[in-house]
Design an enzyme around this catalytic site. Sequence first.
Site, PDB file in Angstrom:
ATOM      1  N   ASP A 157      30.459   1.868  42.266  1.00 51.10           N
ATOM      2  CA  ASP A 157      30.913   2.359  40.960  1.00 51.10           C
ATOM      3  C   ASP A 157      32.238   1.763  40.500  1.00 51.10           C
ATOM      4  O   ASP A 157      32.656   1.998  39.369  1.00 51.10           O
ATOM      5  CB  ASP A 157      31.072   3.889  41.010  1.00 51.10           C
ATOM      6  N   HIS A 192      32.989   5.897  50.763  1.00 49.85           N
ATOM      7  CA  HIS A 192      31.538   6.042  50.802  1.00 49.85           C
ATOM      8  C   HIS A 192      31.144   6.754  52.080  1.00 49.85           C
ATOM      9  O   HIS A 192      31.764   6.535  53.116  1.00 49.85           O
ATOM     10  CB  HIS A 192      30.851   4.662  50.742  1.00 49.85           C
TER      11      HIS A 192
END
Length: 432
Positions: free
Chosen positions: A366, A308
């Site tokens: 996700d 991320h």
Amino acid sequence: MSNDTVTLIDNRTGKRADLPILDPTLGPSTVAIGGLPKALGYFTFDPGFVATASCRSAITYIDGEEGVLLYRGYPIEQLAEQSTFLEVAYLLLYGELPTAEELAAFERSITNHTMINESLKSFFNGFHYDAHPMAMMCGVVGSLSAFYYNHTDINDPADRDLAAHRLIAKMPTIAAACYKHGKGEPFVYPDNRLSYTGNFLRMMFAIPSEPYEVDPVAERALDVLFILHADHEQNASTSTVRLAGSTGAHPYASVAAGIAALWGPAHGGANEAVLRMLEEIGHPDNIPKYIAKAKDKDDPFRLMGFGHRVYKNYDPRAKIIRRHCYEVLEKLGKRNEALLDLAMRLEEVALSDEYFIERKLYPNVDFYTGIIYKALGIPTNMFTVMFAIARTVGWVAHWLEMVSDPELRIGRPRQLYTGPARRDYVALDQRG
Ligand SMILES: CC(=O)SCCNC(=O)CCNC(=O)[C@H](O)C(C)(C)COP(=O)(O)OP(=O)(O)OC[C@H]1O[C@@H](n2cnc3c(N)ncnc32)[C@H](O)[C@@H]1OP(=O)(O)O
Ligand SMILES: O=C([O-])CC(=O)C(=O)O
């Protein structure tokens, strides 16, 4: 800085360099910076906007080092546990948790706008049955600007609110229609007696004129996922909505731009990619091979659902979803879902590998969502559509915040020009 140079600060490396502001008539060069803000004295080079704040915002706070996420100051864990999606939508849009009357009025307004114009059906009919649902959603949401073009004055706060409510209300209807179109089944009209997620599940899975019972486990499971996906400050799709909206573009068109940005596998499209990756891995014995691929710089493969830009710690949403995954599969009687075991094993192996430790690569939002969606019967190519429904709240909250900001300026980054310096046109018959 001399008169002819500008200081370049490279946000990736932190290095500074005085670069000439070239007069392109002077001759060829490798870096020509034309028309830069000389008066400013410096220029930041920040590909990927790693260290650039593009706006002020009071909506969402992230502490990436600590793994903290707050919506309007409220911890995501508390909202996921105790709130509902529409309550969170109100909070993100208007800054405070609603009173019971405010929430009831908001829910009434949303349910008033769940229908889509009948003539939108002809847009769907233009898509081949196997068109990706994100492609359909992008086109259909953009087309809403044609329906409401003459009725949306973005300088009028009431019109802005109406556009925001319409978008939130119509996204589940459009999403379900994308699915039904792909299956060749008739669309199911919204039933406004149901909750936001209950209504969506019915539009997805009911067969017209046959009774359909919303499963409360599925309804709540989806509500929690929608809360977790509702906003995430200046992510790529929200920044896209802001950039498009900064030009004065129509809100429906701006949100369509956001849907396009969300679709990519580096962003919201990762949820679909994770499930396909897990299915390809197939068995825990194959995990080392895929970890090796992810570490190989000559192989474009990345561990999907990992890493991320902001979180250098476990994504707090992924932590909640991991736990939620267990509970939902248990309640649905699907605990033997081998994919969850495979995903957890993959996480375990990655998190004990030096490559992932050094780079602080953890599961992101996700990673586990697809396992829940799959257990709810939602097909893999609809996963990013699910994300888009929820993120519409964030998109419109940021759009509302931006268009009412007196400091709003058109979004317009600069570049480091690396092409040729000025040269003269050569006639076709003289080129060799
Ligand atoms: C809702 C969301 O959008 S959440 C993100 C969803 N996306 C994904 O899950 C896709 C997989 N992840 C990624 O591609 C990235 O981690 C992103 C796009 C999320 C973040 O990208 P950036 O912040 O630009 O990080 P960047 O690409 O510079 O990666 C930093 C380092 O980690 C490595 N890395 C990052 N993610 C991964 C991964 N998933 N697998 C393997 N290596 C990775 C990079 O190769 C790079 O290594 P290097 O320093 O040796 O060159
Ligand atoms: O913030 C980001 O870059 C991506 C993300 O997690 C999100 O949009 O939810």
